[in-house]
Design a protein around this motif. Structure first.
Motif, PDB file in Angstrom:
ATOM      1  N   TYR A  29      -8.979   3.719   3.541  1.00 25.16           N
ATOM      2  CA  TYR A  29      -9.210   2.272   3.559  1.00 25.16           C
ATOM      3  C   TYR A  29      -9.675   1.789   2.193  1.00 25.16           C
ATOM      4  CZ  TYR A  29     -10.805  -2.158   5.777  1.00 25.16           C
ATOM      5  OH  TYR A  29     -10.982  -3.465   6.151  1.00 25.16           O
ATOM      6  N   MET A 221       4.108   8.014   5.137  1.00 26.85           N
ATOM      7  CA  MET A 221       4.266   6.563   5.270  1.00 26.85           C
ATOM      8  C   MET A 221       5.680   6.083   4.938  1.00 26.85           C
ATOM      9  SD  MET A 221       1.156   6.439   6.107  1.00 26.85           S
ATOM     10  CE  MET A 221       0.948   4.695   6.459  1.00 26.85           C
ATOM     11  N   MET A 224       7.196   3.769   7.406  1.00 27.40           N
ATOM     12  CA  MET A 224       6.597   2.430   7.467  1.00 27.40           C
ATOM     13  C   MET A 224       7.382   1.457   6.595  1.00 27.40           C
ATOM     14  SD  MET A 224       4.083   3.100   9.487  1.00 27.40           S
ATOM     15  CE  MET A 224       3.117   4.512  10.019  1.00 27.40           C
ATOM     16  N   THR A 231       0.464  -2.304   4.133  1.00 29.93           N
ATOM     17  CA  THR A 231      -0.995  -2.427   4.190  1.00 29.93           C
ATOM     18  C   THR A 231      -1.520  -3.524   3.277  1.00 29.93           C
ATOM     19  OG1 THR A 231      -1.272  -0.778   2.422  1.00 29.93           O
ATOM     20  CG2 THR A 231      -1.234   0.031   4.699  1.00 29.93           C
ATOM     21  N   CYS A 240       3.372  -0.826   1.569  1.00 32.52           N
ATOM     22  CA  CYS A 240       2.460   0.203   2.074  1.00 32.52           C
ATOM     23  C   CYS A 240       1.854   0.964   0.893  1.00 32.52           C
ATOM     24  CB  CYS A 240       3.204   1.150   3.009  1.00 32.52           C
ATOM     25  SG  CYS A 240       2.108   2.109   4.065  1.00 32.52           S
ATOM     26  N   ILE A 258      -0.547   2.337  10.704  1.00 29.29           N
ATOM     27  CA  ILE A 258      -1.325   1.291  10.037  1.00 29.29           C
ATOM     28  C   ILE A 258      -2.200   0.627  11.086  1.00 29.29           C
ATOM     29  CG2 ILE A 258      -1.227  -0.872   8.743  1.00 29.29           C
ATOM     30  CD1 ILE A 258       1.572   0.005   7.777  1.00 29.29           C
ATOM     31  N   SER A 260      -3.388  -2.235  12.195  1.00 31.64           N
ATOM     32  CA  SER A 260      -3.037  -3.632  11.908  1.00 31.64           C
ATOM     33  C   SER A 260      -3.529  -4.576  12.991  1.00 31.64           C
ATOM     34  CB  SER A 260      -1.522  -3.766  11.747  1.00 31.64           C
ATOM     35  OG  SER A 260      -0.850  -3.263  12.898  1.00 31.64           O
ATOM     36  N   HIS A 293      -6.627  -5.167   2.023  1.00 28.04           N
ATOM     37  CA  HIS A 293      -5.788  -4.071   2.514  1.00 28.04           C
ATOM     38  C   HIS A 293      -6.071  -3.842   3.995  1.00 28.04           C
ATOM     39  CE1 HIS A 293      -4.454  -1.955  -1.347  1.00 28.04           C
ATOM     40  NE2 HIS A 293      -5.205  -2.965  -1.767  1.00 28.04           N
ATOM     41  N   ILE A 296      -5.297   2.732   7.092  1.00 26.62           N
ATOM     42  CA  ILE A 296      -4.296   3.597   7.700  1.00 26.62           C
ATOM     43  C   ILE A 296      -5.006   4.760   8.383  1.00 26.62           C
ATOM     44  CG2 ILE A 296      -2.382   2.980   6.199  1.00 26.62           C
ATOM     45  CD1 ILE A 296      -2.970   5.451   4.511  1.00 26.62           C
TER      46      ILE A 296
END
Length: 304
Positions: A29, A221, A224, A231, A240, A258, A260, A293, A296
């Motif tokens: 993070y 990732m 993603m 992110t 990302c 993620i 989210s 951000h 993840i």
């Protein structure tokens, strides 16, 4: 003879307890400018002080700690949390104090980053024993950037990083990120030379989209990006930037996502859709903000 058999059995049983299989979760993070609100003589952080341009008071600082702790808590307290953009131990102590019932310890080294932001690791001290840790200085001429933070927690090798930004342009600054990735690859190779089945995780803000693996590690990732997820949002583009890489020993036991949650985001009135709910929009402070951000999460099954 019987006494020896009993001792061997006991040691084997205890060893099995110490290295029993477990599912763990790792968070990475970038928490966006988590500064302690006092002037640091070693770093030019006056912007984040009560008299600075952002009027960064103790009240705002402790509320920021609460906001980060809230994200960690609602993500079900990951066993390991890797953080980007932490200024110093004051921030980590304040963050851990907001989670008094959870046994986190932290790892941190001061780096030469010109903004004074570092990388840090929180870990559940009831699950993990810190076997070794080290900070690696990135050799980029005329550039001061974040150190790479390495820690061995039980049998897990963790490399947390925050690659240089794209300030000055993506192409012009690419050599800085390449230099950092080269050092990460060197650290990974050193571990694998000792143990070819080592469990390795590299994570952090890579400041670029996940276009490739980092051989011999797999980028978790990549899917993603193919799905248009990210992110971090710049204008109308999600990227990302925050990524996980894992070694072969973990590859088939991992999944990434993620985090989210809608409450981590807000309406993007200019470019439509949603965007991360950040602490500052320009110089406008938002008490309800978290970071620019999204975090993840890496889920690992049956780790020893």
């Amino acid at each position: 003879m019987r006494h020896i058999q009993i001792i061997v059995f006991a040691l084997t049983f205890l060893g099995g307890m110490c290295y029993a299989q477990k599912n763990i979760m790792v968070m990475s993070y970038n928490v966006e400018n988590f500064f302690y609100p006092e002037t640091d003589s070693l770093n030019p952080d006056r912007e984040f002080t009560p008299d600075g341009a952002r009027h960064w008071t103790r009240a705002r600082f402790y509320h920021k700690a609460e906001q980060i702790a809230r994200v960690i808590a609602i993500a079900q307290h990951p066993d390991i949390v890797c953080l980007n953009e932490i200024e110093d131990e004051h921030c980590l102590k304040a963050l851990c104090a907001k989670m008094p019932h959870y046994p986190y310890k932290f790892i941190h080294f001061d780096s030469p980053d010109k903004r004074g932001i570092d990388v840090a690791i929180l870990f559940d001290s009831t699950l993990f024993q810190l076997r070794q840790t080290h900070n690696y200085r990135v050799p980029i001429p005329e550039t001061s950037t974040r150190d790479i933070l390495y820690a061995q927690l039980n049998n897990l090798h963790l490399i947390a990083c925050h690659l240089p930004s794209q300030l000055g342009g993506a192409k012009a600054s690419q050599f800085k990120r390449d230099s950092t990735k080269h050092l990460i690859a060197h650290i990974v190779d050193s571990i694998l030379r000792i143990d070819s089945l080592a469990q390795i995780i590299v994570c952090g803000d890579m400041n670029m989209s996940p276009k490739e693996d980092l051989p011999p590690l797999r980028n978790m990732m990549l899917t993603m990006t193919k799905k248009g997820l990210g992110t971090h949002k710049y204008r109308n583009q999600w990227t990302c930037l925050d990524q996980f890489y894992v070694s072969d020993a973990l590859n088939y036991y991992c999944s990434a996502e993620i985090f989210s949650a809608v409450w981590l985001q807000e309406e993007d009135r200019r470019f439509l859709g949603l965007k991360p709910k950040r602490t500052f929009n320009g110089f406008r402070y938002s008490r309800s903000g978290f970071s620019d951000h999204l975090p993840i999460l890496l889920h690992i099954e049956n780790i020893y």
